[in-house]
Design a protein around this motif. Structure first.
Motif, mmCIF file in Angstrom:
data_model
loop_
_atom_site.group_PDB
_atom_site.id
_atom_site.type_symbol
_atom_site.label_atom_id
_atom_site.label_comp_id
_atom_site.label_asym_id
_atom_site.label_seq_id
_atom_site.Cartn_x
_atom_site.Cartn_y
_atom_site.Cartn_z
ATOM 1 N N GLY A 108 0.829 -1.202 0.000
ATOM 2 C CA GLY A 108 0.000 0.000 0.000
ATOM 3 C C GLY A 108 0.865 1.254 0.000
ATOM 4 N N LEU A 109 1.924 1.234 0.808
ATOM 5 C CA LEU A 109 2.863 2.365 0.807
ATOM 6 C C LEU A 109 3.573 2.493 -0.534
ATOM 7 C CD1 LEU A 109 4.390 1.973 4.385
ATOM 8 C CD2 LEU A 109 2.911 3.835 3.587
ATOM 9 N N LEU A 110 3.911 1.345 -1.125
ATOM 10 C CA LEU A 110 4.540 1.369 -2.447
ATOM 11 C C LEU A 110 3.588 1.963 -3.486
ATOM 12 C CD1 LEU A 110 6.986 0.625 -4.217
ATOM 13 C CD2 LEU A 110 5.902 -1.600 -4.589
ATOM 14 N N ALA A 111 2.324 1.565 -3.433
ATOM 15 C CA ALA A 111 1.327 2.118 -4.358
ATOM 16 C C ALA A 111 1.181 3.628 -4.145
ATOM 17 C CB ALA A 111 -0.021 1.416 -4.171
ATOM 18 N N LEU A 112 1.127 4.041 -2.891
ATOM 19 C CA LEU A 112 1.002 5.471 -2.583
ATOM 20 C C LEU A 112 2.203 6.250 -3.102
ATOM 21 C CD1 LEU A 112 -0.754 7.583 -1.131
ATOM 22 C CD2 LEU A 112 0.561 7.099 0.936
ATOM 23 N N GLN A 113 3.405 5.747 -2.864
ATOM 24 C CA GLN A 113 4.606 6.417 -3.356
ATOM 25 C C GLN A 113 4.622 6.447 -4.881
ATOM 26 O OE1 GLN A 113 6.979 8.379 -2.270
ATOM 27 N NE2 GLN A 113 7.855 8.434 -4.317
ATOM 28 N N THR A 114 4.163 5.391 -5.505
ATOM 29 C CA THR A 114 4.127 5.347 -6.968
ATOM 30 C C THR A 114 3.157 6.392 -7.509
ATOM 31 O OG1 THR A 114 4.689 3.003 -6.929
ATOM 32 C CG2 THR A 114 3.745 3.860 -8.967
ATOM 33 N N VAL A 115 2.008 6.544 -6.863
ATOM 34 C CA VAL A 115 1.064 7.590 -7.269
ATOM 35 C C VAL A 115 1.726 8.962 -7.136
ATOM 36 C CG1 VAL A 115 -1.091 8.765 -6.641
ATOM 37 C CG2 VAL A 115 -1.031 6.269 -6.829
ATOM 38 N N GLY A 116 2.395 9.184 -6.016
ATOM 39 C CA GLY A 116 3.101 10.450 -5.826
ATOM 40 C C GLY A 116 4.175 10.673 -6.881
ATOM 41 N N ALA A 117 4.920 9.611 -7.204
ATOM 42 C CA ALA A 117 5.977 9.725 -8.213
ATOM 43 C C ALA A 117 5.384 9.999 -9.593
ATOM 44 C CB ALA A 117 6.814 8.444 -8.235
ATOM 45 N N LEU A 118 4.266 9.357 -9.902
ATOM 46 C CA LEU A 118 3.614 9.606 -11.195
ATOM 47 C C LEU A 118 3.090 11.041 -11.279
ATOM 48 C CD1 LEU A 118 1.728 6.222 -11.716
ATOM 49 C CD2 LEU A 118 3.613 7.113 -13.109
ATOM 50 N N LEU A 119 2.504 11.520 -10.198
ATOM 51 C CA LEU A 119 2.026 12.915 -10.187
ATOM 52 C C LEU A 119 3.195 13.886 -10.364
ATOM 53 C CD1 LEU A 119 -0.607 12.768 -7.298
ATOM 54 C CD2 LEU A 119 -1.064 13.023 -9.752
ATOM 55 N N ARG A 120 4.288 13.635 -9.652
ATOM 56 C CA ARG A 120 5.470 14.491 -9.771
ATOM 57 C C ARG A 120 6.022 14.427 -11.203
ATOM 58 N NH1 ARG A 120 8.750 17.264 -6.875
ATOM 59 N NH2 ARG A 120 8.102 16.557 -4.826
ATOM 60 N N LEU A 121 6.044 13.254 -11.772
ATOM 61 C CA LEU A 121 6.532 13.063 -13.134
ATOM 62 C C LEU A 121 5.712 13.884 -14.128
ATOM 63 C CD1 LEU A 121 8.490 11.397 -14.944
ATOM 64 C CD2 LEU A 121 6.673 9.679 -15.067
ATOM 65 N N VAL A 122 4.403 13.836 -13.983
ATOM 66 C CA VAL A 122 3.524 14.596 -14.883
ATOM 67 C C VAL A 122 3.736 16.101 -14.687
ATOM 68 C CG1 VAL A 122 1.103 15.141 -15.378
ATOM 69 C CG2 VAL A 122 1.826 12.756 -15.137
#
Length: 174
Positions: A148-162
């Motif tokens: 769940g933390l990995l998914a949350l961090q991935t969402v954050g990383a994708l948002l930052r990437l965009v």
């Protein structure tokens, strides 16, 4: 939208950073535990099933809670020999694709582990070894939490990437 997205990214990253820093202290505890276990085993011929199981419980905790922190810090595996020579647009596409795949895998692990953890909790699973740790279900409960933390961090990383890609494209238009 970008202000709200930036705030969300900062909050996600702050949470993951706090979990990662706590995991660093668990690593020190585990190193101390392993050192004491080795010292007792080889100097006094004394061993404890409980303390040996605690070692792998701590290792599982460190891995499951630390993987999102590693992703945040860019310590994930990537073939930099090729990636380093990519254009900014190609790097964006690679990062976007790997982020989406990471998110899909994390969500799949959460889904698959939920019934596994629920069953372990329902039966009050303990160690099969005499003198072992009585709460085996607790370490299994870290599986969906870690992913769940990995998914949350991935969402954050994708948002930052965009956000970064949007800024790069706007800067190139000027």
């Amino acid at each position: 939208m970008s202000d709200a997205t930036s705030v969300a990214v900062r909050r996600i990253e702050a949470l993951i950073d706090a979990v990662g820093r706590a995991t660093l202290y668990l690593t020190l505890v585990m190193i101390g535990l392993v050192a004491v276990n080795v010292l007792l085993r080889y100097s006094l011929s004394f061993g404890s099933v409980w303390s040996q199981e605690l070692e792998w419980h701590l290792l599982a905790t460190i891995i499951l809670l630390g993987m999102s922190y590693a992703l945040q810090r860019g310590e994930n595996v990537r073939v930099d020999v090729f990636y380093a020579n990519f254009t900014p647009r190609a790097k964006f596409v690679v990062n976007l694709a790997s982020g989406v795949l990471t998110l899909a895998i994390a969500l799949l692990f959460i889904k698959l582990s939920a019934s596994y953890v629920a069953q372990s909790w329902a039966i009050g699973e303990t160690s099969a070894d005499p003198g072992g740790i009585p709460y085996r279900w607790a370490v299994k409960g870290l599986i969906p939490l870690g992913f769940g933390l990995l998914a949350l961090q991935t969402v954050g990383a994708l948002l930052r990437l965009v956000l970064i890609e949007r800024q790069r494209v706007e800067a190139s238009r000027v």
